[in-house]
Scaffold this active site. Structure first.
Site, PDB file in Angstrom:
ATOM      1  N   ALA A 171       7.301  -2.122  10.447  1.00 53.68           N
ATOM      2  CA  ALA A 171       6.475  -3.282  10.765  1.00 53.68           C
ATOM      3  C   ALA A 171       7.245  -4.413  11.436  1.00 53.68           C
ATOM      4  CB  ALA A 171       5.809  -3.816   9.494  1.00 53.68           C
ATOM      5  N   TRP A 178       7.456  -2.835  -1.320  1.00 55.12           N
ATOM      6  CA  TRP A 178       6.360  -3.798  -1.245  1.00 55.12           C
ATOM      7  C   TRP A 178       5.333  -3.546  -2.345  1.00 55.12           C
ATOM      8  CZ3 TRP A 178       7.255  -7.904   1.451  1.00 55.12           C
ATOM      9  CH2 TRP A 178       8.174  -7.833   2.500  1.00 55.12           C
ATOM     10  N   ASP A 183       7.975   3.696   7.248  1.00 55.90           N
ATOM     11  CA  ASP A 183       7.062   2.559   7.356  1.00 55.90           C
ATOM     12  C   ASP A 183       7.743   1.498   8.216  1.00 55.90           C
ATOM     13  OD1 ASP A 183       4.965   0.845   7.024  1.00 55.90           O
ATOM     14  OD2 ASP A 183       5.214   0.547   4.874  1.00 55.90           O
ATOM     15  N   LYS A 227       3.466  -8.235  12.683  1.00 56.23           N
ATOM     16  CA  LYS A 227       4.610  -9.138  12.710  1.00 56.23           C
ATOM     17  C   LYS A 227       5.146  -9.360  14.114  1.00 56.23           C
ATOM     18  CE  LYS A 227       4.345  -8.567   8.191  1.00 56.23           C
ATOM     19  NZ  LYS A 227       3.204  -7.904   7.549  1.00 56.23           N
TER      20      LYS A 227
END
Length: 392
Positions: A209, A127, A207, A242
């Protein structure tokens, strides 16, 4: 004081959002910004969230500060959601943060405080905010291969690169559906990575999400839980933007799984880092999450909505892949149907991406990353025709 300042390079995603907003053409298609959209193009508030907020409004009798770590109920609920008991609570230190980006930054600050010489290994496809967050914390980043040129995971390249990690280095890993390419690590990849990291003495930093957007809540957390159960130290940054649709509420958690003897020290250090940065983390979104996860009926309602979101994105993938096969007469885009989560990295050149925007009003990022949730039954055919047109 400010005469020497220069404007930073615009964030690619923000710049794309602005360009789309300025486009006055009817039928334009936004596949750039990373938010879930329904069939009407809206990002709705989940019904379970509305119900939880109504309950909080009726019952909450104070807006006073909580602890620097945030609400204990939220931290415990998120530990259960993410780890599922893979590591005992006596080994888990966690704090709330303003979203997943702040969780990444706080983990980076923790690394700088404890081992500033560590190299942070980052996948080549990642990202736009990962590298700036790492470098802003004063840490060194180094890439490892992730996506094969022909598509799919570059497993040999990934493992060859990470064999160069030194003891004490940190390897940033994408949880389920998190890599912008749409290509996930398989369970066997996670198992082999765990063995490699243990052998090299490197620390995984996961990470997370998009839990729930892949194969389901527990399956999607399988890789993280494998590492948490087997390695002495694991770092985690997670977001509820999300899977709970709480984008603007900024709900995140930074977590360190360590030995039971080190747990209290890590918890105090993480709370201290919160104090230095933003003090008390925001509570409203976190309270919504803990309310949903702590109530059987609300949790069931949330899971039903999340399942529907996942199914819609997967259906969009299949429909786009089929439409592209029909329009191009090739399997160039067949991988889209097999990938997971909201994103795919379409095999498009920079020139083809620019033509998509200029000639057809189809907006994807410069590297070809496209949000599958931005598609609908109304625009899939047009999107496929546009892509076929610029790739002929």
């Amino acid at each position: 004081m400010f005469e020497t300042l220069t404007a930073p390079k615009p964030d690619a995603i923000i710049a794309l959002m602005q360009a789309f907003a300025a486009d006055t053409r009817a039928g334009k298609i936004d596949l750039g910004v990373g938010v879930y959209r329904d069939e009407e193009g809206r990002t709705p508030v989940m019904a379970a969230v509305k119900a939880a907020e109504a309950r909080i409004l009726a019952e909450q009798d104070s807006k006073s500060y909580l602890s620097l770590a945030g609400d204990a109920g939220f931290l415990q609920a998120m530990e259960t959601l993410l780890l599922g008991g893979a590591a005992p609570s006596a080994r888990v230190a966690a704090v709330g943060t303003p979203g997943g980006s702040a969780a990444v930054r706080q983990i980076c600050e923790l690394i700088r405080k404890t081992r500033p010489e560590s190299v942070i290994w980052v996948s080549a496809q990642t990202w736009p905010n990962h590298l700036p967050l790492i470098t802003a914390a004063g840490l060194q980043a180094r890439p490892y291969r992730y996506l094969a040129p022909e598509g799919g995971l570059d497993q040999p390249g990934l493992f060859a690169d990470l064999e160069q990690a030194a003891a004490g280095d940190v390897v940033l890993l994408h949880g389920c559906c998190h890599n912008p390419s749409g290509v996930d690590l398989a369970p066997q990849d996670w198992a082999e990575l765990g063995a490699l990291l243990a052998r090299r003495g490197a620390v995984p930093f996961v990470d997370m999400a998009y839990q729930g957007f892949g194969a389901g809540l527990d399956a999607d957390a399988g890789g993280l839980r494998h590492l948490a159960a087997r390695l002495p130290e694991v770092l985690v940054a997670a977001s509820c933007s999300k899977n709970f649709g709480l984008y603007r509420e900024r709900v995140g958690i930074a977590m360190a799984i360590v030995s039971a003897a080190q747990r209290d020290t890590l918890a105090a250090v993480l709370a201290g880092l919160n104090r230095q940065n933003f003090a008390f983390p925001p509570d409203h979104g976190a309270r919504v999450v803990s309310t949903i996860l702590g109530d059987v009926a609300l949790r069931h309602q949330w899971l039903t909505e999340l399942d529907a979101m996942r199914a819609r994105v997967q259906a969009n993938r299949r429909a786009l892949a089929e439409a592209l096969r029909a329009e191009t007469g090739s399997d160039r885009f067949a991988g889209v149907a097999a990938e997971q989560g909201m994103f795919s990295l379409l095999p498009l050149s920079h020139d083809e991406v620019q033509r998509l925007r200029a000639e057809h009003g189809v907006y994807v990022l410069d590297d070809g990353r496209a949000n599958m949730a931005g598609l609908s039954a109304r625009n899939i055919a047009a999107c496929a025709r546009a892509i076929a047109s610029v790739t002929r």
